[in-house]
Write a protein that holds these residues in place. Sequence first.
Motif, mmCIF file in Angstrom:
data_model
loop_
_atom_site.group_PDB
_atom_site.id
_atom_site.type_symbol
_atom_site.label_atom_id
_atom_site.label_comp_id
_atom_site.label_asym_id
_atom_site.label_seq_id
_atom_site.Cartn_x
_atom_site.Cartn_y
_atom_site.Cartn_z
ATOM 1 N N VAL A 4 13.432 31.761 7.641
ATOM 2 C CA VAL A 4 12.421 31.416 6.631
ATOM 3 C C VAL A 4 11.820 30.046 6.926
ATOM 4 O O VAL A 4 10.603 29.840 6.832
ATOM 5 C CB VAL A 4 13.041 31.444 5.223
ATOM 6 C CG1 VAL A 4 12.070 30.877 4.193
ATOM 7 C CG2 VAL A 4 13.427 32.868 4.843
ATOM 8 N N GLN A 5 12.668 29.091 7.286
ATOM 9 C CA GLN A 5 12.228 27.710 7.480
ATOM 10 C C GLN A 5 11.272 27.519 8.649
ATOM 11 O O GLN A 5 10.207 26.909 8.506
ATOM 12 C CB GLN A 5 13.450 26.815 7.734
ATOM 13 C CG GLN A 5 14.147 26.258 6.534
ATOM 14 C CD GLN A 5 15.179 25.235 6.981
ATOM 15 O OE1 GLN A 5 16.068 25.536 7.755
ATOM 16 N NE2 GLN A 5 15.047 24.034 6.481
ATOM 17 N N PHE A 6 11.684 27.989 9.818
ATOM 18 C CA PHE A 6 11.048 27.542 11.047
ATOM 19 C C PHE A 6 9.572 27.898 11.189
ATOM 20 O O PHE A 6 8.798 27.076 11.695
ATOM 21 C CB PHE A 6 11.847 28.048 12.249
ATOM 22 C CG PHE A 6 13.013 27.163 12.601
ATOM 23 C CD1 PHE A 6 13.673 26.436 11.612
ATOM 24 C CD2 PHE A 6 13.464 27.058 13.895
ATOM 25 C CE1 PHE A 6 14.741 25.620 11.911
ATOM 26 C CE2 PHE A 6 14.538 26.236 14.217
ATOM 27 C CZ PHE A 6 15.178 25.526 13.228
ATOM 28 N N PRO A 7 9.109 29.088 10.792
ATOM 29 C CA PRO A 7 7.663 29.340 10.906
ATOM 30 C C PRO A 7 6.822 28.333 10.121
ATOM 31 O O PRO A 7 5.745 27.924 10.579
ATOM 32 C CB PRO A 7 7.516 30.761 10.345
ATOM 33 C CG PRO A 7 8.832 31.405 10.603
ATOM 34 C CD PRO A 7 9.838 30.307 10.387
ATOM 35 N N PHE A 8 7.305 27.914 8.953
ATOM 36 C CA PHE A 8 6.582 26.904 8.181
ATOM 37 C C PHE A 8 6.538 25.577 8.938
ATOM 38 O O PHE A 8 5.501 24.907 8.981
ATOM 39 C CB PHE A 8 7.251 26.694 6.819
ATOM 40 C CG PHE A 8 6.995 27.789 5.833
ATOM 41 C CD1 PHE A 8 5.836 27.787 5.062
ATOM 42 C CD2 PHE A 8 7.897 28.819 5.657
ATOM 43 C CE1 PHE A 8 5.581 28.795 4.143
ATOM 44 C CE2 PHE A 8 7.666 29.831 4.745
ATOM 45 C CZ PHE A 8 6.506 29.824 3.986
ATOM 46 N N PHE A 9 7.669 25.173 9.524
ATOM 47 C CA PHE A 9 7.720 23.906 10.251
ATOM 48 C C PHE A 9 6.810 23.918 11.464
ATOM 49 O O PHE A 9 6.111 22.934 11.742
ATOM 50 C CB PHE A 9 9.152 23.601 10.684
ATOM 51 C CG PHE A 9 10.049 23.133 9.570
ATOM 52 C CD1 PHE A 9 9.605 22.230 8.622
ATOM 53 C CD2 PHE A 9 11.344 23.603 9.472
ATOM 54 C CE1 PHE A 9 10.421 21.800 7.596
ATOM 55 C CE2 PHE A 9 12.180 23.182 8.458
ATOM 56 C CZ PHE A 9 11.717 22.269 7.517
ATOM 57 N N PHE A 10 6.810 25.026 12.198
ATOM 58 C CA PHE A 10 5.964 25.094 13.392
ATOM 59 C C PHE A 10 4.487 25.165 13.030
ATOM 60 O O PHE A 10 3.640 24.649 13.762
ATOM 61 C CB PHE A 10 6.354 26.300 14.250
ATOM 62 C CG PHE A 10 7.514 26.052 15.167
ATOM 63 C CD1 PHE A 10 7.395 25.185 16.236
ATOM 64 C CD2 PHE A 10 8.731 26.679 14.944
ATOM 65 C CE1 PHE A 10 8.475 24.945 17.081
ATOM 66 C CE2 PHE A 10 9.813 26.452 15.789
ATOM 67 C CZ PHE A 10 9.685 25.580 16.852
ATOM 68 N N ALA A 11 4.156 25.781 11.910
ATOM 69 C CA ALA A 11 2.755 25.929 11.520
ATOM 70 C C ALA A 11 2.206 24.671 10.857
ATOM 71 O O ALA A 11 1.074 24.245 11.133
ATOM 72 C CB ALA A 11 2.595 27.116 10.584
ATOM 73 N N LEU A 12 2.998 24.061 9.971
ATOM 74 C CA LEU A 12 2.497 22.960 9.138
ATOM 75 C C LEU A 12 3.004 21.583 9.555
ATOM 76 O O LEU A 12 2.421 20.572 9.179
ATOM 77 C CB LEU A 12 2.890 23.198 7.670
ATOM 78 C CG LEU A 12 2.415 24.516 7.049
ATOM 79 C CD1 LEU A 12 2.958 24.649 5.631
ATOM 80 C CD2 LEU A 12 0.893 24.590 7.053
ATOM 81 N N GLY A 13 4.085 21.525 10.316
ATOM 82 C CA GLY A 13 4.709 20.249 10.607
ATOM 83 C C GLY A 13 5.744 19.908 9.545
ATOM 84 O O GLY A 13 5.751 20.476 8.455
ATOM 85 N N TYR A 14 6.621 18.962 9.881
ATOM 86 C CA TYR A 14 7.746 18.660 8.997
ATOM 87 C C TYR A 14 7.299 18.093 7.651
ATOM 88 O O TYR A 14 7.757 18.542 6.595
ATOM 89 C CB TYR A 14 8.687 17.678 9.686
ATOM 90 C CG TYR A 14 9.797 17.198 8.785
ATOM 91 C CD1 TYR A 14 10.847 18.042 8.436
ATOM 92 C CD2 TYR A 14 9.795 15.908 8.262
ATOM 93 C CE1 TYR A 14 11.864 17.616 7.595
ATOM 94 C CE2 TYR A 14 10.814 15.475 7.430
ATOM 95 C CZ TYR A 14 11.839 16.327 7.097
ATOM 96 O OH TYR A 14 12.839 15.903 6.262
ATOM 97 N N LEU A 15 6.388 17.117 7.667
ATOM 98 C CA LEU A 15 6.013 16.451 6.419
ATOM 99 C C LEU A 15 5.312 17.409 5.462
ATOM 100 O O LEU A 15 5.598 17.432 4.266
ATOM 101 C CB LEU A 15 5.124 15.234 6.708
ATOM 102 C CG LEU A 15 5.820 14.060 7.395
ATOM 103 C CD1 LEU A 15 4.825 12.939 7.681
ATOM 104 C CD2 LEU A 15 6.973 13.532 6.545
ATOM 105 N N ARG A 16 4.387 18.196 5.977
ATOM 106 C CA ARG A 16 3.640 19.110 5.117
ATOM 107 C C ARG A 16 4.494 20.266 4.632
ATOM 108 O O ARG A 16 4.217 20.849 3.587
ATOM 109 C CB ARG A 16 2.417 19.634 5.867
ATOM 110 C CG ARG A 16 1.367 18.563 6.147
ATOM 111 C CD ARG A 16 0.240 19.112 6.991
ATOM 112 N NE ARG A 16 -0.469 20.199 6.308
ATOM 113 C CZ ARG A 16 -1.380 20.974 6.896
ATOM 114 N NH1 ARG A 16 -1.677 20.782 8.174
ATOM 115 N NH2 ARG A 16 -1.978 21.918 6.216
ATOM 116 N N ALA A 17 5.529 20.599 5.385
ATOM 117 C CA ALA A 17 6.395 21.719 4.993
ATOM 118 C C ALA A 17 7.746 21.232 4.481
ATOM 119 O O ALA A 17 8.711 21.987 4.473
ATOM 120 C CB ALA A 17 6.596 22.648 6.185
#
Length: 214
Positions: free
Chosen positions: A133-146
């Motif tokens: 669940v986590q990683f697609p958000f991190f790769f798409a948005l970056g750490y700060l935005r996600a």
Amino acid sequence: MSRLPAQWTLELWTLRPYSRQFVLLPVMGLLLGFMQDSFVPIMVMMAVLTGSYGFSISENAHLESLYATLPISRRQVVIARYAVVLGIVVGLGLAGVVFDAVAAVIRHQNWSPVSSLAFLAASIAVAGLVVAVQFPFFFALGYLRARFVTWLALALVIAAVALLMMPVSPGSTGIIATIGQIGPFWPLAGLLIALATLTGSAELSIRLYRRKDL
């Protein structure tokens, strides 16, 4: 020639600033595990909390721009990050199995390697779903935005630990005890489902990361 091993090494090298946390989390898991039936779920869930470290460091140090200049494909970057985190999860989970065996000797209790490995499979299955669940958000948005996903993952980790420790009946010690009674089939089935979900998550992350403007 694949440069994936080199990217694995680079991923591990970038995690050095968090070396103190990598020591503290297992220690916390060890201390909390003494109050539970098994160390395995606690150790695995502590490992899940390391999932955002690579993204945080890469973003703060602008390492993604560096990666773009190296002869490494974005696919390899994604696979390496998944592999490193899963390696940490499995490593701490196996440490939990060892702690279970040692604790059984100290407590003068029976210890079943099959049951302990079943706990490991069930715990890794839950951890894999959290990472998926986590990683697609991190790769798409970056750490700060996600970053909100980190808090979501933390809530899922707490809920998963609470679920694994929850009594299933007035005389039961928890779901962990039930896993030990039903044998390894269902935990292994859950692990296979989690691995399939992680594979789909990795493919999604690769597509999202390829589109990302670095």
